[in-house]
Structure formats: C-alpha cells, structure tokens
Design a protein around this motif. Structure first.
Motif, short mmCIF file in Angstrom:
data_model
loop_
_atom_site.label_atom_id
_atom_site.label_comp_id
_atom_site.label_asym_id
_atom_site.label_seq_id
_atom_site.Cartn_x
_atom_site.Cartn_y
_atom_site.Cartn_z
N GLY A 235 0.78 -1.23 0.00
CA GLY A 235 0.00 0.00 0.00
C GLY A 235 0.81 1.28 0.00
N TRP A 236 2.12 1.17 -0.20
CA TRP A 236 2.95 2.37 -0.22
C TRP A 236 2.75 3.08 -1.55
N VAL A 237 2.28 4.32 -1.50
CA VAL A 237 2.05 5.09 -2.72
C VAL A 237 3.39 5.40 -3.39
N LEU A 238 3.38 5.48 -4.69
CA LEU A 238 4.58 5.78 -5.45
C LEU A 238 4.20 6.58 -6.69
N PRO A 239 3.74 7.82 -6.47
CA PRO A 239 3.40 8.65 -7.63
C PRO A 239 4.67 9.05 -8.37
N LEU A 240 4.71 8.80 -9.66
CA LEU A 240 5.89 9.11 -10.46
C LEU A 240 5.68 10.40 -11.25
N PRO A 241 6.69 11.24 -11.38
CA PRO A 241 8.01 11.10 -10.78
C PRO A 241 7.93 11.23 -9.26
N PHE A 242 8.86 10.55 -8.58
CA PHE A 242 8.86 10.46 -7.12
C PHE A 242 10.12 11.13 -6.57
N THR A 243 9.92 12.07 -5.65
CA THR A 243 11.06 12.69 -4.98
C THR A 243 11.44 11.79 -3.81
N MET A 244 12.67 11.35 -3.81
CA MET A 244 13.16 10.37 -2.84
C MET A 244 13.32 10.96 -1.44
N GLY A 245 13.49 10.06 -0.48
CA GLY A 245 13.90 10.43 0.87
C GLY A 245 12.78 10.54 1.87
N TYR A 246 13.08 10.08 3.09
CA TYR A 246 12.12 10.12 4.19
C TYR A 246 12.66 10.85 5.41
N ASP A 247 13.98 10.84 5.60
CA ASP A 247 14.59 11.33 6.83
C ASP A 247 15.36 12.62 6.54
N VAL A 248 15.10 13.66 7.35
CA VAL A 248 15.71 14.96 7.07
C VAL A 248 15.83 15.78 8.35
N SER A 249 16.80 16.67 8.36
CA SER A 249 16.88 17.71 9.38
C SER A 249 17.09 19.03 8.65
N GLY A 250 16.61 20.10 9.27
CA GLY A 250 16.76 21.40 8.63
C GLY A 250 16.21 22.51 9.49
#
Length: 143
Positions: free
Chosen positions: A61-76
C-alpha cells in the motif's frame, strides 16, 4: 525566504538501477494549512529508499506517484509555516521522518520528498532538534 525552485533527487520509473535517479530543478511548495516548509541541511539514506524505488512495497500500500522525490529522513531549519501551525516558527531546527503513522501514506501532507533542498511536510511529522544534537545526527534519528 524560499526560492521558487530548488534541486531534488527524483526517479521517473520503478527501478533497481541507481543511475535512474536524477537531480532536477523542482518547484518549492509553499506550506498549506498544517504544513511547514524547511530548508534541508541533512538527509539520511534509509534502507527503505531503495526498496520503494524498486517497487517492492507497493503491494503493502505504499504510494509511489511518479516522478517520485526520494527520501524520508531529514533535518533542517523552518523557513515558513502554514496556517494553523503554532508549534514551530521560522528559524527552528527540526527533523522528521516523512511517512504516515501506521501507514506509508501521509494524510494531509506529502509523503517522502526529503532529498530536496526545500522540503514541505505536515507539521505533525516534525520534532525540534534537541540542544546539543548535531543536525547530521538528527537527520538519522529514525534509522
């Protein structure tokens, strides 16, 4: 103030070939109500990134709309907040894992997209970086 475009790592097809990842100019999305725009300082490469790109998690069930911007983990650092956001303000150091609770999909916000210079996420995905915690370590907290 955020620019209108920034660099982002994307892929346009399901693949196991890392050469299918491209760095492109992408629009910077202003935060909608309940969302926050942050300037990414660090993004962590999570083992799940390659599994999503290969399409292995679509059956779960993980959505994958293409084009897909990668990455889940971030700091900022918070650049701006959408209407109704009161827990964060411009200049706050934050980190997040941008996938949903009990699900990959994020209700009321974009999923993934942290391999981007400016990242828009649902405010409830964010936490403030504790004093003394380096930003590179904060990006990898979820790992």
């Amino acid at each position: 103030m955020a620019p209108s475009t920034c660099k982002a790592a994307i892929y346009e097809k399901i693949s196991t070939d890392p050469s299918d990842v491209r760095v492109v100019d992408a629009p910077v999305a202003a935060p909608e109500p309940g969302q926050v725009l942050l300037k990414a300082e660090y993004a962590a490469v999570n083992p799940v990134d390659s599994m999503v790109m290969a399409g292995y998690l679509q059956a779960a069930g993980w959505v994958l709309p293409l084009p897909f911007t990668m990455g889940y983990d971030v700091s900022g650092t918070v650049v701006s907040v959408g209407e109704g956001v009161s827990d964060f303000k411009e200049g706050d150091a934050v980190y997040c894992v941008n996938w949903g609770q009990d699900s990959h999909n994020v209700e009321g916000g974009p999923v993934a997209g942290t391999f981007k210079e400016f990242v828009t996420v649902k405010a409830s995905m964010l936490s403030k970086v504790p004093k003394g915690c380096p930003m590179d370590k904060a990006a990898a907290v979820a790992l």
